[in-house]
Design a protein around this motif. Structure first.
Motif, mmCIF file in Angstrom:
data_model
loop_
_atom_site.group_PDB
_atom_site.id
_atom_site.type_symbol
_atom_site.label_atom_id
_atom_site.label_comp_id
_atom_site.label_asym_id
_atom_site.label_seq_id
_atom_site.Cartn_x
_atom_site.Cartn_y
_atom_site.Cartn_z
ATOM 1 N N MET A 167 0.836 -1.207 0.000
ATOM 2 C CA MET A 167 0.000 0.000 0.000
ATOM 3 C C MET A 167 0.864 1.247 0.000
ATOM 4 O O MET A 167 2.042 1.222 0.401
ATOM 5 N N PHE A 168 0.279 2.329 -0.470
ATOM 6 C CA PHE A 168 0.874 3.649 -0.316
ATOM 7 C C PHE A 168 0.673 4.078 1.129
ATOM 8 O O PHE A 168 -0.439 4.035 1.640
ATOM 9 N N MET A 169 1.733 4.491 1.786
ATOM 10 C CA MET A 169 1.617 4.864 3.181
ATOM 11 C C MET A 169 0.930 6.215 3.325
ATOM 12 O O MET A 169 1.164 7.145 2.557
ATOM 13 N N ALA A 170 0.063 6.301 4.341
ATOM 14 C CA ALA A 170 -0.634 7.527 4.697
ATOM 15 C C ALA A 170 -0.413 7.762 6.185
ATOM 16 O O ALA A 170 0.257 6.984 6.862
ATOM 17 N N ASP B 194 -1.864 2.005 8.858
ATOM 18 C CA ASP B 194 -2.219 1.014 7.839
ATOM 19 C C ASP B 194 -3.495 1.382 7.090
ATOM 20 O O ASP B 194 -4.306 0.511 6.741
ATOM 21 N N THR B 195 -3.681 2.662 6.825
ATOM 22 C CA THR B 195 -4.908 3.144 6.186
ATOM 23 C C THR B 195 -4.741 3.486 4.710
ATOM 24 O O THR B 195 -5.712 3.843 4.053
ATOM 25 N N GLY B 196 -3.523 3.390 4.174
ATOM 26 C CA GLY B 196 -3.255 3.871 2.827
ATOM 27 C C GLY B 196 -3.924 3.045 1.739
ATOM 28 O O GLY B 196 -4.392 1.919 1.963
ATOM 29 N N ASP B 197 -3.942 3.596 0.529
ATOM 30 C CA ASP B 197 -4.522 2.904 -0.625
ATOM 31 C C ASP B 197 -3.731 1.636 -0.935
ATOM 32 O O ASP B 197 -2.497 1.637 -0.990
ATOM 33 N N VAL B 198 -4.457 0.541 -1.167
ATOM 34 C CA VAL B 198 -3.833 -0.749 -1.457
ATOM 35 C C VAL B 198 -3.390 -0.796 -2.916
ATOM 36 O O VAL B 198 -4.093 -0.335 -3.819
ATOM 37 N N PRO C 21 -1.757 0.670 -9.219
ATOM 38 C CA PRO C 21 -3.173 0.906 -8.871
ATOM 39 C C PRO C 21 -3.302 1.456 -7.462
ATOM 40 O O PRO C 21 -2.417 1.266 -6.612
ATOM 41 N N ARG C 22 -4.393 2.147 -7.201
ATOM 42 C CA ARG C 22 -4.681 2.674 -5.857
ATOM 43 C C ARG C 22 -6.117 2.308 -5.512
ATOM 44 O O ARG C 22 -7.051 2.849 -6.089
ATOM 45 N N GLN C 23 -6.276 1.359 -4.595
ATOM 46 C CA GLN C 23 -7.602 0.936 -4.162
ATOM 47 C C GLN C 23 -7.832 1.433 -2.736
ATOM 48 O O GLN C 23 -7.241 0.912 -1.789
ATOM 49 N N PRO C 24 -8.689 2.455 -2.562
ATOM 50 C CA PRO C 24 -8.956 2.937 -1.202
ATOM 51 C C PRO C 24 -9.519 1.815 -0.327
ATOM 52 O O PRO C 24 -10.305 0.986 -0.783
ATOM 53 N N GLN C 25 -9.109 1.801 0.914
ATOM 54 C CA GLN C 25 -9.612 0.788 1.839
ATOM 55 C C GLN C 25 -11.027 1.151 2.316
ATOM 56 O O GLN C 25 -11.366 2.324 2.456
ATOM 57 N N ASP C 26 -11.789 0.107 2.576
ATOM 58 C CA ASP C 26 -13.116 0.277 3.166
ATOM 59 C C ASP C 26 -12.928 0.470 4.668
ATOM 60 O O ASP C 26 -12.717 -0.497 5.405
ATOM 61 N N GLN C 27 -12.993 1.713 5.117
ATOM 62 C CA GLN C 27 -12.695 1.999 6.519
ATOM 63 C C GLN C 27 -13.692 1.296 7.452
ATOM 64 O O GLN C 27 -13.339 0.908 8.574
ATOM 65 N N ALA C 28 -14.925 1.123 6.996
ATOM 66 C CA ALA C 28 -15.939 0.489 7.850
ATOM 67 C C ALA C 28 -15.644 -0.990 8.080
ATOM 68 O O ALA C 28 -16.146 -1.580 9.040
ATOM 69 N N ALA C 29 -14.857 -1.588 7.201
ATOM 70 C CA ALA C 29 -14.551 -3.016 7.322
ATOM 71 C C ALA C 29 -13.248 -3.284 8.073
ATOM 72 O O ALA C 29 -12.836 -4.429 8.214
#
Length: 313
Positions: free
Chosen positions: A136-139, A143-147, A189-197
């Motif tokens: 993932m890209f670090m934010a 561990d919340t960054g785009d996968v 690719p950048r896949q935003p994480q589903d924060q609710a999951a």
């Protein structure tokens, strides 16, 4: 493949396959690890695993007490990207911005599941049937960054945290190389994480290993395997500490005995069998106070527990 100039941030042994892979395909200009620390009975200074491998590979090593202390050297070396894996500190926005292509993290779970410090252990503790590796890209969040990429694998019925860590470490290198190739070509690719999951895998301590024999055998089996080799599941025998390790075997019958009672189990004669709140758990290796880890059979032949004795009482 376009070769990238990389700064590699990591400390423990689990990061070594990724460092080897990165150094084989790209130019690692700097390795950053936690400072070396005393270890063993002699308390001699022991080289951190990533630092030791970097020495072998001829890569410059920096071991700042605080990550921001490396900013000046990073500016001099001009890495194009940072690779971060089990470094041991949170990196500041200034560090994350120190390379034009960004900071890439290799995390040992299928994000957003099991964010945090101990995803391998908690995958077993919670009875997951599979886990994997994410890049993932670090934010700024934990561990919340785009996968970028993920690779999954099943968790075996007799998997321990130690054996799963070895498998995921090698898988991490398989995820890192295509991640870096995509980064170099500008097509990551950048896949935003589903924060609710999102779920969490917090840091473990020795107290997490205490066995509550009133729990089911299945729960305690996961505790033993999920904490093997560290911090280790533990109980007491005659008031003395006793650590418990895999291999394990689940037994259907606790023979009507109180939780924690040592059983004579014909199905597992070479193992330490213990009654649980539901079923029984047989353990294949133990470590008594002041002793080395040993097979349960050797423990039972010596001064080990006899049927009817209570653990944790």
């Amino acid at each position: 493949m376009s070769r990238l100039r990389l700064a590699f941030w990591g400390t423990p042994e689990i990061a070594l396959p990724c460092l080897r892979a990165a150094a084989a395909e790209h130019q690692v200009v700097l390795c950053l690890t936690q400072p070396d620390r005393p270890a063993g009975r002699g308390r001699k200074l022991k080289r951190q695993p990533v630092a030791a491998l970097a020495d072998e590979l001829g890569i410059e090593v920096a071991q700042p007490a605080k990550a921001d202390q490396a900013l000046e050297r990073l500016a001099e070396l001009e890495p194009q990207a940072l690779v971060v894996l089990a470094y041991g500190q949170l990196l500041s926005p200034a560090v994350l911005a120190a390379a034009p292509l960004g900071a890439i993290n290799i995390h040992f779970s299928l994000l957003p599941q099991l964010r945090g410090a101990a995803p391998i252990n908690w995958a077993i503790l919670r009875g997951h049937e599979r886990t994997g590796v994410s890049s993932m890209f670090m934010a700024q969040g934990l561990d919340t960054g785009d996968v970028i990429y993920q690779k999954a694998c099943p968790i075996g019925a007799q998997e321990t945290a130690g054996s799963l860590a070895q498998r995921l470490a090698e898988m991490g290198a398989q995820v890192l190389l295509p991640t870096l190739e995509a980064l170099a070509t500008g097509h990551a690719p950048r896949q935003p994480q589903d924060q609710a999951a999102a779920t969490w895998a917090p840091m473990l301590s020795k107290s997490d290993g205490l066995m509550d024999w009133s729990q089911s055998a299945a729960e305690l089996d996961r505790r033993v395997r999920g904490l093997d080799p560290w911090p280790g599941a533990h109980t007491t025998l005659g008031g003395n500490p006793l650590k418990l390790f895999a291999p394990t075997m689940l037994l259907d019958d606790n023979q009507g005995q109180a939780p924690g009672t040592v059983l004579a189990a014909p199905q597992a004669p070479e193992m330490l069998a213990v009654a649980c709140g539901q079923g029984a758990l047989a353990l294949g290796s133990v470590q008594a106070a002041g002793k080395q880890r040993m097979e349960a059979a050797a423990f039972l032949r010596g001064a080990g527990a006899a049927p009817g004795e209570r653990l944790g009482a």
